[in-house]
Design a protein around this motif. Structure first.
Motif, PDB file in Angstrom:
ATOM      1  N   LYS A 268       0.791  -1.160  -0.055  1.00 40.33           N
ATOM      2  CA  LYS A 268       0.010   0.194  -0.115  1.00 40.33           C
ATOM      3  C   LYS A 268       0.835   1.149  -0.155  1.00 40.33           C
ATOM      4  O   LYS A 268       1.717   1.452   0.837  1.00 40.33           O
ATOM      5  N   ARG A 269       0.610   2.088  -0.781  1.00 41.87           N
ATOM      6  CA  ARG A 269       1.500   3.241  -1.006  1.00 41.87           C
ATOM      7  C   ARG A 269       1.155   4.326  -0.232  1.00 41.87           C
ATOM      8  O   ARG A 269      -0.003   4.594   0.105  1.00 41.87           O
ATOM      9  N   GLY A 270       2.221   4.986   0.449  1.00 43.87           N
ATOM     10  CA  GLY A 270       2.077   6.160   1.497  1.00 43.87           C
ATOM     11  C   GLY A 270       2.376   7.412   0.894  1.00 43.87           C
ATOM     12  O   GLY A 270       2.166   8.476   1.745  1.00 43.87           O
ATOM     13  N   VAL A 271       2.556   7.591  -0.414  1.00 52.52           N
ATOM     14  CA  VAL A 271       2.946   8.666  -0.957  1.00 52.52           C
ATOM     15  C   VAL A 271       2.305   9.185  -2.195  1.00 52.52           C
ATOM     16  O   VAL A 271       1.823   7.923  -2.996  1.00 52.52           O
ATOM     17  N   ASP A 272       2.285  10.113  -2.713  1.00 49.31           N
ATOM     18  CA  ASP A 272       1.658  10.454  -4.225  1.00 49.31           C
ATOM     19  C   ASP A 272       2.940  10.301  -5.091  1.00 49.31           C
ATOM     20  O   ASP A 272       3.907  10.360  -4.923  1.00 49.31           O
TER      21      ASP A 272
ATOM     22  N   PRO B 139      13.488   6.971  -1.150  1.00 49.43           N
ATOM     23  CA  PRO B 139      12.391   6.420  -2.360  1.00 49.43           C
ATOM     24  C   PRO B 139      11.937   5.031  -2.065  1.00 49.43           C
ATOM     25  O   PRO B 139      10.998   4.669  -2.532  1.00 49.43           O
ATOM     26  N   SER B 140      12.518   4.346  -1.261  1.00 49.52           N
ATOM     27  CA  SER B 140      12.018   3.056  -0.710  1.00 49.52           C
ATOM     28  C   SER B 140      11.448   2.591   0.709  1.00 49.52           C
ATOM     29  O   SER B 140      11.341   1.666   1.129  1.00 49.52           O
ATOM     30  N   SER B 141      10.871   4.058   0.960  1.00 52.72           N
ATOM     31  CA  SER B 141      10.359   4.001   2.481  1.00 52.72           C
ATOM     32  C   SER B 141       8.835   4.140   2.368  1.00 52.72           C
ATOM     33  O   SER B 141       8.338   4.446   3.133  1.00 52.72           O
ATOM     34  N   TYR B 142       8.096   4.108   1.292  1.00 56.10           N
ATOM     35  CA  TYR B 142       6.846   4.548   1.049  1.00 56.10           C
ATOM     36  C   TYR B 142       5.744   3.275   1.238  1.00 56.10           C
ATOM     37  O   TYR B 142       4.589   3.270   0.682  1.00 56.10           O
TER      38      TYR B 142
ATOM     39  N   TRP C  90      -2.952   0.179  -3.613  1.00 53.55           N
ATOM     40  CA  TRP C  90      -2.326  -1.053  -3.699  1.00 53.55           C
ATOM     41  C   TRP C  90      -1.459  -1.214  -4.818  1.00 53.55           C
ATOM     42  O   TRP C  90      -1.901  -0.611  -5.819  1.00 53.55           O
ATOM     43  N   ALA C  91      -0.095  -1.621  -4.904  1.00 49.05           N
ATOM     44  CA  ALA C  91       0.670  -1.531  -5.953  1.00 49.05           C
ATOM     45  C   ALA C  91       1.509  -2.799  -5.781  1.00 49.05           C
ATOM     46  O   ALA C  91       1.922  -3.354  -4.755  1.00 49.05           O
ATOM     47  N   LEU C  92       2.247  -3.012  -7.134  1.00 49.58           N
ATOM     48  CA  LEU C  92       3.347  -3.906  -6.984  1.00 49.58           C
ATOM     49  C   LEU C  92       4.477  -3.407  -6.405  1.00 49.58           C
ATOM     50  O   LEU C  92       4.823  -1.968  -6.470  1.00 49.58           O
ATOM     51  N   PRO C  93       5.536  -4.266  -5.770  1.00 47.18           N
ATOM     52  CA  PRO C  93       6.527  -3.739  -4.998  1.00 47.18           C
ATOM     53  C   PRO C  93       7.510  -3.186  -6.215  1.00 47.18           C
ATOM     54  O   PRO C  93       7.802  -4.009  -7.192  1.00 47.18           O
ATOM     55  N   GLY C  94       7.890  -1.945  -6.108  1.00 41.98           N
ATOM     56  CA  GLY C  94       8.922  -1.490  -7.040  1.00 41.98           C
ATOM     57  C   GLY C  94       9.368  -0.170  -7.131  1.00 41.98           C
ATOM     58  O   GLY C  94       9.020   0.446  -6.220  1.00 41.98           O
ATOM     59  N   ASP C  95      10.409   0.293  -7.529  1.00 38.32           N
ATOM     60  CA  ASP C  95      11.074   1.695  -7.446  1.00 38.32           C
ATOM     61  C   ASP C  95      11.801   1.770  -8.643  1.00 38.32           C
ATOM     62  O   ASP C  95      12.462   0.933  -9.537  1.00 38.32           O
ATOM     63  N   LEU C  96      12.479   3.100  -8.808  1.00 39.35           N
ATOM     64  CA  LEU C  96      13.340   3.594  -9.820  1.00 39.35           C
ATOM     65  C   LEU C  96      14.713   2.757  -9.655  1.00 39.35           C
ATOM     66  O   LEU C  96      15.225   2.659  -8.211  1.00 39.35           O
TER      67      LEU C  96
END
Length: 234
Positions: free
Chosen positions: A30-34, A114-117, A40-46
């Protein structure tokens, strides 16, 4: 400021399937940022400048879900214009298949990086995921298709069973992954033709019904099938 600096970026998104002896599930955060806060989202990041995509996948899974040392398989790249509201982002999807009760979920990175959301990491039934953030429904569908294809040609799900199991356990696993019901007799005929199982000579214990035989995999034949594959069509 972030939007002005956004140009072309690369990210990774992970579709982690899990099996709990009854159903197939997918791991979502569950994302905590815009953008898409509370979605709900897939685990991911830049992907960070000084890491490769494999390192990014490991970091993402550890930081956002608590999973560590997970083997993943790359599926495909998604690069539709407008798939990310902050700019042009190409994402590389990866998938894996786990036995749920062998892993604990706990996002580990609590800093404002960026990976704390990830507010929460949770398993969801694959047929009840709803609308996900970004184009993650599309990514999920592609990885699910890849999983089904692999299940028909490789023994990808066999590691999800205990060391000793019944033929019903094995059939339930395949029905969960392939999302179809098999005739009991035809399924067992197909499995027996693969000569992959060894009868342990033991039966189930402490069950209310007639105890079923317990089997285990022939490890040598199992490894051979992983390399050469097979055609699992019934």
């Amino acid at each position: 400021m972030i939007k002005n600096n956004f140009s072309y970026s690369v990210s990774v998104d992970c579709v982690i399937f899990g099996y709990d002896e009854t159903s197939l599930k997918v791991l979502l955060i569950k994302r905590g940022v815009d953008p898409y806060s509370d979605f709900w989202a897939l685990p991911g990041d830049l992907v960070h400048p000084m890491e490769n995509t494999e390192e990014a996948v490991k970091r993402v899974l550890k930081d956002l879900t608590g999973l560590n040392n997970i083997f993943t398989e790359q599926v495909k790249t998604f690069g539709d214009i407008g798939r990310h509201p902050l700019g042009r982002v190409f994402t590389i999807s990866h998938y894996s298949l786990l036995k749920i009760d062998e892993y604990d979920l706990s996002p580990t990175n609590k800093n404002n990086s960026p990976s704390s959301y990830s507010l929460e990491a949770k398993w969801h039934n694959v047929n009840r995921i709803g609308e996900l953030a970004f184009d993650h429904n599309k990514i999920f569908a592609a990885c699910k298709e890849k999983l089904i294809k692999n299940a028909k040609t490789k023994p990808v799900g066999f590691e999800l069973l205990p060391d000793q199991f019944t033929l019903s356990d094995l059939q339930n696993l395949y029905e969960a992954i392939l999302e179809k019901k098999f005739d009991k007799r035809n399924f067992r005929k197909k499995i027996n033709s693969m000569k992959l199982l060894i009868d342990t000579g033991k039966n189930q214990k402490s069950v209310s019904h007639r105890p079923a035989k317990l089997f285990r995999f022939d490890k040598e034949k199992y490894q051979r099938l992983k390399k050469v594959g097979f055609n699992f069509e019934i």
